[in-house]
Write an enzyme that holds these catalytic residues in place. Structure first.
Site, PDB file in Angstrom:
ATOM      1  N   GLU A 117      49.307  45.738   6.206  1.00 49.57           N
ATOM      2  CA  GLU A 117      49.337  45.133   7.538  1.00 49.57           C
ATOM      3  C   GLU A 117      50.483  44.124   7.647  1.00 49.57           C
ATOM      4  O   GLU A 117      50.427  43.202   8.460  1.00 49.57           O
ATOM      5  CB  GLU A 117      48.002  44.436   7.859  1.00 49.57           C
ATOM      6  CG  GLU A 117      46.763  45.307   7.746  1.00 49.57           C
ATOM      7  CD  GLU A 117      46.564  46.284   8.917  1.00 49.57           C
ATOM      8  OE1 GLU A 117      47.464  46.410   9.766  1.00 49.57           O
ATOM      9  OE2 GLU A 117      45.501  46.935   8.938  1.00 49.57           O
ATOM     10  N   HIS A 143      36.981  41.861   7.004  1.00 48.20           N
ATOM     11  CA  HIS A 143      36.056  42.841   7.591  1.00 48.20           C
ATOM     12  C   HIS A 143      34.613  42.314   7.582  1.00 48.20           C
ATOM     13  O   HIS A 143      33.742  42.935   6.978  1.00 48.20           O
ATOM     14  CB  HIS A 143      36.092  44.152   6.787  1.00 48.20           C
ATOM     15  CG  HIS A 143      37.417  44.837   6.728  1.00 48.20           C
ATOM     16  ND1 HIS A 143      37.693  45.867   5.840  1.00 48.20           N
ATOM     17  CD2 HIS A 143      38.551  44.660   7.456  1.00 48.20           C
ATOM     18  CE1 HIS A 143      38.932  46.289   6.022  1.00 48.20           C
ATOM     19  NE2 HIS A 143      39.488  45.570   6.981  1.00 48.20           N
TER      20      HIS A 143
HETATM   21  O1  2HA Z   1      43.343  46.823   7.726  1.00 52.85           O
HETATM   22  O2  2HA Z   1      42.075  45.770   5.704  1.00 52.85           O
HETATM   23  O3  2HA Z   1      42.685  47.790   3.546  1.00 52.85           O
HETATM   24  C1  2HA Z   1      43.637  47.309   6.480  1.00 52.85           C
HETATM   25  C2  2HA Z   1      42.957  46.538   5.438  1.00 52.85           C
HETATM   26  C3  2HA Z   1      43.374  46.733   4.056  1.00 52.85           C
HETATM   27 ZN    ZN Z   2      41.371  45.845   7.720  1.00 56.44          ZN
END
Ligand code: 2HA
Ligand code: ZN
Length: 273
Positions: A117, A143
């Site tokens: 990213e 996440h």
């Molecule tokens: O958005 O979070 O795996 C991609 C990630 C890395």
């Molecule tokens: Zn991610």
């Protein structure tokens, strides 16, 4: 002093360890970057033991970040492993003066490249640096499960998600009175996602990625981590209450205004009724 003893490297390692402990970083999920100050660049430079890597094209041109250095997590590296070997999982990247190429200065000792990213991080750094008069230095992507869950339950607009979060916990309007931006479900690591996020970052210091996670920014690791944590906590309460059969009452718009006023922050009034 070794590179890993620099306060910025220690700070990044601690953020990764804390994010892992929170359960926000399954497998190689998530990434962080930190934009160094001039003093931090000099402190790092005198500790470098390797020749710089080759210049590589960034794929975008960000002259406003020309000459800046960034500490970053590596692509495909697991947050869980960062404290065990920061030299492998992290990297220090230098941008050229034109802001269109980067080279490795430290880290990734077993090979690899900076976060997938990177484009989103650098575009967001460029936008937040301008929006905060240079104060913003950290971009943190994670996440957290409840913020992801919330994007299946609420309308995917800045207003609906911001208000749902403010209504769920009194801390929320105090910590992010400007609300959060929201972007739709897009391919992770894509330029489309990078550009959509940076458009939102012109107005917000955090952006929800639908069905994916959250991108939070701040002047230091504590603030960016704290923002991630507070957004996630409010989302958790919202999801808990939804699971329990729905709210009997919630924090009203009047109460949200009173909370903001009480702690001297400016609430984004257009998100209230
Ligand atoms: O958005 O979070 O795996 C991609 C990630 C890395
Ligand atoms: Zn991610």
């Amino acid at each position: 002093m070794k590179m890993t003893e620099l306060p910025i490297v220690e700070g990044l390692v601690r953020l990764c360890a804390d994010g892992w402990q929170q359960g926000w970083h399954e497998r190689n999920g998530g990434n962080v970057t930190y934009r160094l100050t001039r003093e931090e660049i000099e402190a790092a430079r005198i500790r470098l033991t390797r020749l710089p890597g080759e210049w590589k094209a960034l794929g975008i041109s960000l002259p406003e970040l020309g000459g800046e250095w960034f500490l970053a997590t590596g692509s495909g590296k697991f947050f869980r492993n960062v404290p065990l070997c920061p030299e492998d999982a992290l990297c220090l990247v230098e941008l050229n003066e034109a802001g269109d190429s980067w080279r490795l200065r430290w880290g990734l000792c077993n090979g690899g490249k900076p976060t997938s990213e990177l484009a989103a991080h650098l575009l967001n750094h460029s936008v937040r640096k301008a929006a905060t008069g240079g104060a913003c230095r950290v971009m943190y992507h994670a996440h957290p499960a409840h913020i992801v869950a919330l994007t299946f339950l609420e309308e995917l607009t800045d207003k609906a998600i911001s208000r749902a979060l403010w209504q769920s916990e009194t801390e929320a309007p105090m910590v992010f009175p400007g609300g959060v931006g929201v972007v739709g479900c897009m391919v992770p690591g894509s330029m489309e996602l990078a550009r959509a996020s940076s458009e939102k970052m012109k107005e917000y210091d955090a952006v929800v990625w639908a069905h994916h996670g959250l991108f939070a920014s701040g002047p230091d690791f504590d603030t960016a981590f704290g923002l991630m944590h507070t957004v996630e906590k409010a989302a958790q309460v919202r999801v808990l209450v939804t699971n329990a059969g729905g709210a009997r009452q919630q924090i009203t718009d009047e109460e949200i205004r009173a909370i903001a006023e009480g702690c001297g922050v400016q609430i984004r009034e257009e998100f209230l009724l």
